[in-house]
Motif scaffolding. Sequence first.
Motif, PDB file in Angstrom:
ATOM      1  N   THR A  40      19.340  21.246 -26.456  1.00 17.16           N
ATOM      2  CA  THR A  40      19.347  21.551 -27.887  1.00 17.16           C
ATOM      3  C   THR A  40      19.792  20.340 -28.696  1.00 17.16           C
ATOM      4  N   THR A  41      20.850  19.679 -28.255  1.00 17.55           N
ATOM      5  CA  THR A  41      21.344  18.479 -28.940  1.00 17.55           C
ATOM      6  C   THR A  41      20.288  17.386 -28.924  1.00 17.55           C
ATOM      7  N   LEU A  42      19.657  17.195 -27.779  1.00 18.05           N
ATOM      8  CA  LEU A  42      18.616  16.164 -27.661  1.00 18.05           C
ATOM      9  C   LEU A  42      17.436  16.479 -28.575  1.00 18.05           C
ATOM     10  N   ALA A  43      17.031  17.748 -28.603  1.00 20.95           N
ATOM     11  CA  ALA A  43      15.896  18.140 -29.445  1.00 20.95           C
ATOM     12  C   ALA A  43      16.203  17.887 -30.922  1.00 20.95           C
ATOM     13  N   GLY A  44      17.469  18.018 -31.318  1.00 23.62           N
ATOM     14  CA  GLY A  44      17.852  17.758 -32.696  1.00 23.62           C
ATOM     15  C   GLY A  44      17.686  16.298 -33.095  1.00 23.62           C
ATOM     16  N   ALA A  45      17.663  15.412 -32.099  1.00 29.40           N
ATOM     17  CA  ALA A  45      17.530  13.981 -32.376  1.00 29.40           C
ATOM     18  C   ALA A  45      16.115  13.470 -32.116  1.00 29.40           C
ATOM     19  N   LEU A  46      15.218  14.367 -31.720  1.00 30.73           N
ATOM     20  CA  LEU A  46      13.859  13.969 -31.352  1.00 30.73           C
ATOM     21  C   LEU A  46      12.819  14.782 -32.119  1.00 30.73           C
ATOM     22  N   PRO A  47      11.609  14.245 -32.236  1.00 33.95           N
ATOM     23  CA  PRO A  47      10.559  14.964 -32.968  1.00 33.95           C
ATOM     24  C   PRO A  47       9.791  15.955 -32.089  1.00 33.95           C
ATOM     25  N   VAL A  48      10.484  16.584 -31.138  1.00 33.78           N
ATOM     26  CA  VAL A  48       9.852  17.574 -30.263  1.00 33.78           C
ATOM     27  C   VAL A  48      10.747  18.803 -30.165  1.00 33.78           C
ATOM     28  N   SER A  49      10.181  19.892 -29.682  1.00 31.15           N
ATOM     29  CA  SER A  49      10.926  21.149 -29.570  1.00 31.15           C
ATOM     30  C   SER A  49      11.910  21.107 -28.405  1.00 31.15           C
ATOM     31  N   ARG A  50      12.847  22.040 -28.435  1.00 38.67           N
ATOM     32  CA  ARG A  50      13.798  22.176 -27.337  1.00 38.67           C
ATOM     33  C   ARG A  50      13.047  22.434 -26.038  1.00 38.67           C
ATOM     34  N   GLN A  51      11.997  23.272 -26.083  1.00 35.25           N
ATOM     35  CA  GLN A  51      11.220  23.592 -24.893  1.00 35.25           C
ATOM     36  C   GLN A  51      10.579  22.326 -24.305  1.00 35.25           C
ATOM     37  N   ALA A  52      10.084  21.456 -25.179  1.00 34.08           N
ATOM     38  CA  ALA A  52       9.495  20.197 -24.710  1.00 34.08           C
ATOM     39  C   ALA A  52      10.563  19.325 -24.062  1.00 34.08           C
ATOM     40  N   VAL A  53      11.742  19.283 -24.662  1.00 33.19           N
ATOM     41  CA  VAL A  53      12.840  18.497 -24.092  1.00 33.19           C
ATOM     42  C   VAL A  53      13.200  19.040 -22.708  1.00 33.19           C
ATOM     43  N   VAL A  54      13.257  20.364 -22.575  1.00 34.80           N
ATOM     44  CA  VAL A  54      13.580  20.971 -21.281  1.00 34.80           C
ATOM     45  C   VAL A  54      12.540  20.573 -20.221  1.00 34.80           C
ATOM     46  N   LYS A  55      11.272  20.576 -20.597  1.00 34.89           N
ATOM     47  CA  LYS A  55      10.222  20.171 -19.655  1.00 34.89           C
ATOM     48  C   LYS A  55      10.402  18.709 -19.239  1.00 34.89           C
ATOM     49  N   HIS A  56      10.711  17.845 -20.199  1.00 31.92           N
ATOM     50  CA  HIS A  56      10.945  16.435 -19.882  1.00 31.92           C
ATOM     51  C   HIS A  56      12.177  16.283 -18.983  1.00 31.92           C
ATOM     52  N   LEU A  57      13.238  17.029 -19.282  1.00 32.22           N
ATOM     53  CA  LEU A  57      14.440  16.962 -18.461  1.00 32.22           C
ATOM     54  C   LEU A  57      14.170  17.432 -17.034  1.00 32.22           C
ATOM     55  N   THR A  58      13.276  18.405 -16.874  1.00 36.79           N
ATOM     56  CA  THR A  58      12.907  18.880 -15.537  1.00 36.79           C
ATOM     57  C   THR A  58      12.241  17.765 -14.745  1.00 36.79           C
ATOM     58  N   VAL A  59      11.353  17.015 -15.378  1.00 33.23           N
ATOM     59  CA  VAL A  59      10.694  15.887 -14.717  1.00 33.23           C
ATOM     60  C   VAL A  59      11.720  14.807 -14.376  1.00 33.23           C
ATOM     61  N   LEU A  60      12.594  14.501 -15.321  1.00 29.62           N
ATOM     62  CA  LEU A  60      13.620  13.484 -15.091  1.00 29.62           C
ATOM     63  C   LEU A  60      14.573  13.897 -13.967  1.00 29.62           C
ATOM     64  N   ASP A  61      14.905  15.169 -13.925  1.00 32.14           N
ATOM     65  CA  ASP A  61      15.770  15.695 -12.869  1.00 32.14           C
ATOM     66  C   ASP A  61      15.082  15.596 -11.509  1.00 32.14           C
TER      67      ASP A  61
END
Length: 117
Positions: A40-61
Motif C-alpha cells: 500500500t505504501t509503495l503504491a502510494g508512491a507509484l503510478p500503479v495500483s496496489r494490486q499491480a505492486v503486489v504482482k511485482h513484489l511476487t515476481v521480486l520475491d
Amino acid sequence: MTDGHHEPAEDVDGVLGALADPMRRRILDLLAARGEATATTLAGALPVSRQAVVKHLTVLDAAGLVSGRRAGREVRYAVRPAALDATARWMTVLAGEWDRRLDRLRRTAEAAERDAT
C-alpha cells in the motif's frame, strides 16, 4: 551447474528477468531507500495500483530480491541483497571472460597486421 565461479543460471535468469521491468526496478529503489514498506505504501508512491505492486513484489520475491514479513495484518517488504550480489558476481566473471577474449583477439589482429607489413 556451478564451479565456484558461476552462479546457478536459473538464479541469475530469475534476477535478470525480474529486473527487466522498469516498475520492478522502481519498487526496489523505493524499498532500498525506505528500508521496508508495505504494498500500500509503495503504491502510494507509484503510478500503479496496489494490486499491480503486489504482482511485482511476487515476481521480486520469487527471484529472491525481496522478502516479506507479516506485521499484524500487513506484509512489510525489504530488499534481499544476496540475489543482487550473486548476479553482480556472475556479471563480473562474465565481463572478465569477455575482456580476456577481446584481448586475445586484439593481440591476434596486431600480430597479423605486423606480419602483413
